[in-house]
Design an enzyme around this catalytic site. Structure first.
Site, PDB file in Angstrom:
ATOM      1  N   ASP A  70       0.854  -1.184   0.000  1.00 23.98           N
ATOM      2  CA  ASP A  70       0.000   0.000   0.000  1.00 23.98           C
ATOM      3  C   ASP A  70       0.892   1.237   0.000  1.00 23.98           C
ATOM      4  O   ASP A  70       1.854   1.322   0.777  1.00 23.98           O
ATOM      5  CB  ASP A  70      -0.889  -0.019   1.257  1.00 23.98           C
ATOM      6  CG  ASP A  70      -1.959   1.061   1.255  1.00 23.98           C
ATOM      7  OD1 ASP A  70      -1.649   2.220   0.899  1.00 23.98           O
ATOM      8  OD2 ASP A  70      -3.107   0.765   1.631  1.00 23.98           O
ATOM      9  N   VAL A 117       3.696   2.675 -11.314  1.00 20.04           N
ATOM     10  CA  VAL A 117       2.643   3.288 -12.132  1.00 20.04           C
ATOM     11  C   VAL A 117       1.462   3.774 -11.307  1.00 20.04           C
ATOM     12  O   VAL A 117       0.522   4.358 -11.865  1.00 20.04           O
ATOM     13  CB  VAL A 117       2.144   2.303 -13.220  1.00 20.04           C
ATOM     14  CG1 VAL A 117       3.309   1.835 -14.087  1.00 20.04           C
ATOM     15  CG2 VAL A 117       1.449   1.101 -12.586  1.00 20.04           C
ATOM     16  N   ALA A 118       1.476   3.570 -10.000  1.00 18.94           N
ATOM     17  CA  ALA A 118       0.311   3.891  -9.170  1.00 18.94           C
ATOM     18  C   ALA A 118       0.380   5.304  -8.622  1.00 18.94           C
ATOM     19  O   ALA A 118       1.447   5.809  -8.280  1.00 18.94           O
ATOM     20  CB  ALA A 118       0.211   2.894  -8.008  1.00 18.94           C
ATOM     21  N   SER A 119      -0.799   5.947  -8.528  1.00 17.18           N
ATOM     22  CA  SER A 119      -0.906   7.263  -7.911  1.00 17.18           C
ATOM     23  C   SER A 119      -2.360   7.470  -7.524  1.00 17.18           C
ATOM     24  O   SER A 119      -3.256   7.015  -8.240  1.00 17.18           O
ATOM     25  CB  SER A 119      -0.455   8.355  -8.881  1.00 17.18           C
ATOM     26  OG  SER A 119      -0.321   9.596  -8.219  1.00 17.18           O
ATOM     27  N   TYR A 128      -4.685  16.790  -8.238  1.00 14.20           N
ATOM     28  CA  TYR A 128      -4.098  15.569  -8.785  1.00 14.20           C
ATOM     29  C   TYR A 128      -2.794  15.872  -9.520  1.00 14.20           C
ATOM     30  O   TYR A 128      -1.776  15.199  -9.325  1.00 14.20           O
ATOM     31  CB  TYR A 128      -5.084  14.870  -9.721  1.00 14.20           C
ATOM     32  CG  TYR A 128      -4.456  13.744 -10.509  1.00 14.20           C
ATOM     33  CD1 TYR A 128      -4.091  12.552  -9.879  1.00 14.20           C
ATOM     34  CD2 TYR A 128      -4.195  13.869 -11.869  1.00 14.20           C
ATOM     35  CE1 TYR A 128      -3.505  11.516 -10.587  1.00 14.20           C
ATOM     36  CE2 TYR A 128      -3.606  12.846 -12.587  1.00 14.20           C
ATOM     37  CZ  TYR A 128      -3.260  11.674 -11.944  1.00 14.20           C
ATOM     38  OH  TYR A 128      -2.672  10.663 -12.654  1.00 14.20           O
ATOM     39  N   LYS A 186       1.303  14.844  -8.881  1.00 15.84           N
ATOM     40  CA  LYS A 186       2.248  14.251  -9.830  1.00 15.84           C
ATOM     41  C   LYS A 186       3.535  15.072  -9.915  1.00 15.84           C
ATOM     42  O   LYS A 186       4.637  14.519  -9.988  1.00 15.84           O
ATOM     43  CB  LYS A 186       1.604  14.149 -11.217  1.00 15.84           C
ATOM     44  CG  LYS A 186       0.338  13.322 -11.270  1.00 15.84           C
ATOM     45  CD  LYS A 186       0.566  11.868 -10.913  1.00 15.84           C
ATOM     46  CE  LYS A 186       1.241  11.104 -12.011  1.00 15.84           C
ATOM     47  NZ  LYS A 186       1.302   9.638 -11.744  1.00 15.84           N
ATOM     48  N   PRO A 194       2.986  10.850 -19.411  1.00 15.60           N
ATOM     49  CA  PRO A 194       1.911  10.731 -20.396  1.00 15.60           C
ATOM     50  C   PRO A 194       0.974  11.925 -20.428  1.00 15.60           C
ATOM     51  O   PRO A 194       0.787  12.637 -19.436  1.00 15.60           O
ATOM     52  CB  PRO A 194       1.166   9.474 -19.942  1.00 15.60           C
ATOM     53  CG  PRO A 194       1.399   9.417 -18.468  1.00 15.60           C
ATOM     54  CD  PRO A 194       2.784   9.973 -18.259  1.00 15.60           C
ATOM     55  N   SER A 226      -9.075   9.068 -16.703  1.00 11.06           N
ATOM     56  CA  SER A 226      -9.299   9.917 -17.865  1.00 11.06           C
ATOM     57  C   SER A 226     -10.216   9.270 -18.896  1.00 11.06           C
ATOM     58  O   SER A 226     -10.861   9.977 -19.694  1.00 11.06           O
ATOM     59  CB  SER A 226      -7.956  10.279 -18.519  1.00 11.06           C
ATOM     60  OG  SER A 226      -7.231   9.116 -18.866  1.00 11.06           O
TER      61      SER A 226
END
Length: 285
Positions: free
Chosen positions: A11, A31-33, A104, A108, A131, A146
């Site tokens: 986690d 790759v998780a956020s 958000y 990032k 991306p 998205s």
């Protein structure tokens, strides 16, 4: 015989499980956020798990002797100030206090900054992939992120189209780029913007209307004047963070990813139609 695939539970908000998750790994793809945070949650609800979670992944990877970590960031981390006329490329670092960014995107920005600061001088290598708006086929109809934009259009929402635009990347091309950034020697210590072509929401809607046949009959076609959207934006939780982007096409280049890693994004029309058809099949429209 060793299994080709195994699973571990960890986690982003907890220290437990990360050492076990990366044990024996040569590469790590982070790759998780946090995305689906409750409406009305403050900036820290996004930033803290994104930044601290990234540092947990990196710390565990360094301790395990992982060769390289590839982290998913966002093209917004390179976006210059509004009306600056500057091009987004990998040499730029966005100001997290610029009011054009929602919570958000701030998360990032700060997570990637923290990653590069932490990895300075470490033997484990870092590369980041940035991306644009990620569309393409889905595996399930929940936690769409998205892709919800495509699902809403197929369902006829919104009734009137605001002049919003996106630099689109197909999730399949994005996955391929992560793998290339993982193994290519020249990717170490580098950032790579992953984006194909720019599309206004009206362009995406037109592609859906013509490409889906009967399944595209609900896709809206009428445009909403930007001046009116700006007046309504403060009253809408969905529109408010997008208000600074109305009517704006930011200059952005993915030339570095194309040149160094052979990034070759597929046509946006293919991405949009494949995305919509997968949502329809999954019941996510």
């Amino acid at each position: 015989m060793r299994a080709a695939l195994s699973f571990a539970r960890a986690d982003l908000t907890d220290d437990d499980g990360w050492a076990e998750a990366v044990s024996g790994c040569t590469y790590v793809l982070h790759v998780a956020s946090p995305l689906g945070v409750a409406t009305g949650s403050g900036r820290d609800a996004y930033v803290r798990p994104a930044r601290e979670g990234t540092l947990r992944v990196l710390s565990a990877a360094v301790d395990a002797g992982v060769r390289r970590v590839v982290m998913t960031s966002a093209a917004a981390t390179t976006r210059p100030p509004l009306a600056s006329g500057l091009v987004s490329d990998e040499t730029r670092w966005t100001d997290p206090d610029d009011p054009q960014f929602d919570n958000y995107r701030v998360s990032k920005i700060l997570a990637e900054r923290a990653a590069w600061a932490f990895m300075a001088g470490k033997q484990t290598e870092l590369a980041t992939v940035l991306p644009g708006a990620v569309f393409g086929p889905v595996l399930a109809a929940d936690n769409l992120g998205s892709v919800r934009i495509i699902g809403d259009l197929v369902a006829g929402r919104p009734r009137f189209l605001p002049r919003l635009g996106f630099w689109v990347v197909d999730v399949r091309d994005l996955a391929d780029l992560h793998v290339t950034a993982m193994i290519a020697p020249e990717a170490a210590g580098e950032r790579f913007i992953a984006a194909g072509d720019f599309q206004w929401m009206g362009d995406i809607a037109a592609t859906l209307r013509t490409g889906l046949g009967p399944d595209g009959r609900k896709v809206p076609t009428r445009r909403l004047p930007t001046t009116l959207v700006r007046l309504l934006a403060p009253l809408s939780a969905d529109l408010k963070p997008l208000a600074p982007l109305l009517g704006r096409k930011f200059a952005l280049t993915s030339e570095k990813a194309r040149r160094v890693l052979g990034f070759a994004p597929r046509p946006v029309s293919t991405t949009v139609i494949d995305c919509a058809r997968s949502l329809i099949a999954a019941g996510g429209r």
